[in-house]
Design an enzyme around this catalytic site. Sequence first.
Site, PDB file in Angstrom:
ATOM      1  N   THR A  38       0.903  -1.148  -0.057  1.00  0.00           N
ATOM      2  CA  THR A  38       0.025  -0.124  -0.066  1.00  0.00           C
ATOM      3  C   THR A  38       0.912   1.193   0.003  1.00  0.00           C
ATOM      4  O   THR A  38       1.963   1.317   0.481  1.00  0.00           O
ATOM      5  CB  THR A  38      -0.956  -0.020   1.321  1.00  0.00           C
ATOM      6  OG1 THR A  38      -1.736  -1.153   1.190  1.00  0.00           O
ATOM      7  CG2 THR A  38      -1.963   1.213   1.156  1.00  0.00           C
ATOM      8  N   GLY A  67      -0.493   0.258   5.701  1.00  0.00           N
ATOM      9  CA  GLY A  67      -0.237  -0.257   6.999  1.00  0.00           C
ATOM     10  C   GLY A  67      -1.419  -1.198   7.537  1.00  0.00           C
ATOM     11  O   GLY A  67      -1.557  -1.490   8.641  1.00  0.00           O
ATOM     12  N   GLY A  68      -2.243  -1.483   6.586  1.00  0.00           N
ATOM     13  CA  GLY A  68      -3.579  -2.447   6.810  1.00  0.00           C
ATOM     14  C   GLY A  68      -4.362  -1.634   7.986  1.00  0.00           C
ATOM     15  O   GLY A  68      -4.465  -0.394   7.933  1.00  0.00           O
ATOM     16  N   ASP A  95      -9.473  -8.964   1.883  1.00  0.00           N
ATOM     17  CA  ASP A  95     -10.030  -7.925   2.674  1.00  0.00           C
ATOM     18  C   ASP A  95     -11.439  -8.073   3.132  1.00  0.00           C
ATOM     19  O   ASP A  95     -12.037  -7.534   4.056  1.00  0.00           O
ATOM     20  CB  ASP A  95     -10.011  -6.502   2.063  1.00  0.00           C
ATOM     21  CG  ASP A  95      -8.423  -5.765   2.632  1.00  0.00           C
ATOM     22  OD1 ASP A  95      -7.602  -6.257   3.542  1.00  0.00           O
ATOM     23  OD2 ASP A  95      -8.203  -4.642   1.899  1.00  0.00           O
ATOM     24  N   SER A  99     -12.198  -1.848   3.878  1.00  0.00           N
ATOM     25  CA  SER A  99     -10.755  -1.098   3.757  1.00  0.00           C
ATOM     26  C   SER A  99     -10.452  -0.363   5.005  1.00  0.00           C
ATOM     27  O   SER A  99     -11.529   0.056   5.728  1.00  0.00           O
ATOM     28  CB  SER A  99     -10.807  -0.211   2.512  1.00  0.00           C
ATOM     29  OG  SER A  99      -9.296   0.490   2.630  1.00  0.00           O
ATOM     30  N   ASN A 158      -3.078  -4.768  -1.699  1.00  0.00           N
ATOM     31  CA  ASN A 158      -3.056  -5.356  -0.703  1.00  0.00           C
ATOM     32  C   ASN A 158      -1.880  -5.802  -0.039  1.00  0.00           C
ATOM     33  O   ASN A 158      -1.189  -4.984   0.351  1.00  0.00           O
ATOM     34  CB  ASN A 158      -4.231  -6.500  -0.633  1.00  0.00           C
ATOM     35  CG  ASN A 158      -4.594  -6.832   0.600  1.00  0.00           C
ATOM     36  OD1 ASN A 158      -4.671  -5.939   1.672  1.00  0.00           O
ATOM     37  ND2 ASN A 158      -4.789  -8.139   0.812  1.00  0.00           N
TER      38      ASN A 158
HETATM   39  O1  DON Z   1      -7.575  -1.918   2.126  1.00  0.00           O
HETATM   40  C1  DON Z   1      -7.000  -2.051   3.110  1.00  0.00           C
HETATM   41  O2  DON Z   1      -7.378  -1.577   4.426  1.00  0.00           O
HETATM   42  C2  DON Z   1      -5.772  -3.049   2.753  1.00  0.00           C
HETATM   43  N1  DON Z   1      -5.862  -3.683   1.673  1.00  0.00           N
HETATM   44  C3  DON Z   1      -4.488  -2.014   2.990  1.00  0.00           C
HETATM   45  C4  DON Z   1      -3.440  -3.186   2.890  1.00  0.00           C
HETATM   46  C5  DON Z   1      -2.040  -2.168   3.678  1.00  0.00           C
HETATM   47  O3  DON Z   1      -2.007  -1.310   3.956  1.00  0.00           O
HETATM   48  C6  DON Z   1      -1.017  -3.061   3.622  1.00  0.00           C
HETATM   49  N2  DON Z   1       0.353  -2.273   4.049  1.00  0.00           N
HETATM   50  N3  DON Z   1       1.138  -2.675   4.696  1.00  0.00           N
END
Ligand code: DON
Length: 597
Positions: free
Chosen positions: A403, A496-497, A445, A474, A423
């Site tokens: 991301t 960062g998820g 997700d 998300s 992702n």
């Molecule tokens: O949309 C989301 O929340 C995730 N797919 C984001 C993934 C992400 O930020 C990975 N990073 N470290």
Amino acid sequence: MKFIGWIQPIVLLAVMLGILGCVTAGDRQHSTLYQPVNSSRVTADYQAESTSGMVVSAHPLASAAGAAMLNAGGNAIDAAVAASFVISVVRPQSTGIGGGGFLMYHDETAKTQRIFDFRERAPIKSSAKMFMDESGEYKKIDYFGTQIKDPSVNGHLSVAIPGTVKGLVEIHQELGKLGLRVVMGPAIEAAEKGFPVYPGLAEAILERQEWLRLYPASRRLFFKGERPLAEGDSLLQADLATTLRQISESGAKDFYEGELAKKIVSEIKRGGGVIDMSDMRAYRVIERSPVTGHYRGQKIVSMPPPSSGGTHIIEMLNMLETVDVGQMHPRGASYLHLLSEVMRRAFSDRAKEMGDSDFVTVPVARLTSKAYARSLMKSFNPEKVTASKDLAGTLPTGESPSTSHLSVIDQWGNAVSTTQTVNYSFGSCVVADGTGIVLNDEMDDFTTKPGGSNVFGLVQGPKNDIAPRKTPLSSMSPTMVFSDKGALEMVVGSPGGPRIISAVLETIVNVVDFKMPLLEAVHATRIHHQWMPDTLKVEAASLDSDTLKSLEAKGHIISAIKSIGDVQAIQKRSDGMIFGVSDSRSDGRPSASGKSH
Ligand code: DON
């Protein structure tokens, strides 16, 4: 699932030794207000100043491309689209044209913010149980004799319909000033001429080498013979250059309806995926209304569902507003306890309430109301944690270098905040043969298994079940902060998820409550709590042992990790000065535009 990736959980004892522990909790001298995570790396390079425009992104080539557009008389959209396409080329581990994203645009003349959702959507042949076998476990998929484990993260079935190309092209068509060929020029050049593999990219290739080696087009791109590309090699992407050139000349149509679409679909079919041509043709960018809130006089504008980010940032700020945060120490146990309890409550709501609002009811107004925040804070105990099981629902984790966020302000005061992704690191790890496109694994997700957790350890609820053409929930949170009079003050976001939400929240609180300059606000220690698993993540080696002991005494189970988020932020002062800051936790740099037009 267990994707520990490059995070090496550090034994708490090491932290206790207080590697950088040089302050006592409660000490409020300025020099101790924050503790940079990479203190030796935080140099002036991570900040730029300007009175005209700024581009801040996770790679210097992308920021420079954006700034070049501003210097050529382009606006924030031209710069953001140029930087986005370059990021797609130079950070294939993070994002790319096989992925999706969200973009917020601030129009300074109209004083409005528009939200564009070009996130991936589930194919028509998808269903709630598509990743499960008869016994309720994750299916194993055979790929020419190799068993694909965790099929929502690896391989062809994990791919959702990509949105980035349509998103960027349509947004640019409506709002850009320069031609698409001009704006896409730097990305085509970076793909064609190549660029040096930097440490973060080399690490990411190593981490995902098992899967990148398996898929032939991925192997050709990211391996030199039998070995993964390493620092010092050059990443050349001739197919991607051809693909990008085609898009720059004829727009998004071919990607969704023509030869490019056929190549993507035939790759997907070859590996047992379900996206077909009708899915590609049906893809639409959705314009949405932002979620807004007020925090200590400032207006916060952020991402609505299908992101959980904006709603929970506002929900958490509302909870924090019930306490005089400015009087606390930003690295002291009292504040960190408060912050993590606030996070715990919001993430519990994420699991219960959040999904694609085009498919399920999401109570955004309630979740972002001041009254609701006050009700949540009734159970807050400054001395003791609230057990996550007493808040609601069900479950574990890893961070990946995927991301990417970028922030832009132009000379007219327009701004862009956009977060884009494939992702997990390198998405599905599948490159569509003959296109150079790294395909996402955004299906992960969704709630892929009831009660199970996704690659980021997030436990999610039925509102986020898979359904045809639905958008996966998300955490991406491109955000802007305005003064009480409506002047743009900050553009911010992070990868960062789930940690995105925490990183953005903490950056805002550091500026608004602790009055930190942006460079400090971005580099201050971060923590993260996501309700389940019931652990408080703290950046390794950045809190002193007394603070950690106090937190443990309150009942926190502490887990030290390498870093949380990768914030790319811009601050605009009332005197017109613009500061851009990239996070030294990763590879970004700001780039100021040099000329006024
Ligand atoms: O949309 C989301 O929340 C995730 N797919 C984001 C993934 C992400 O930020 C990975 N990073 N470290």
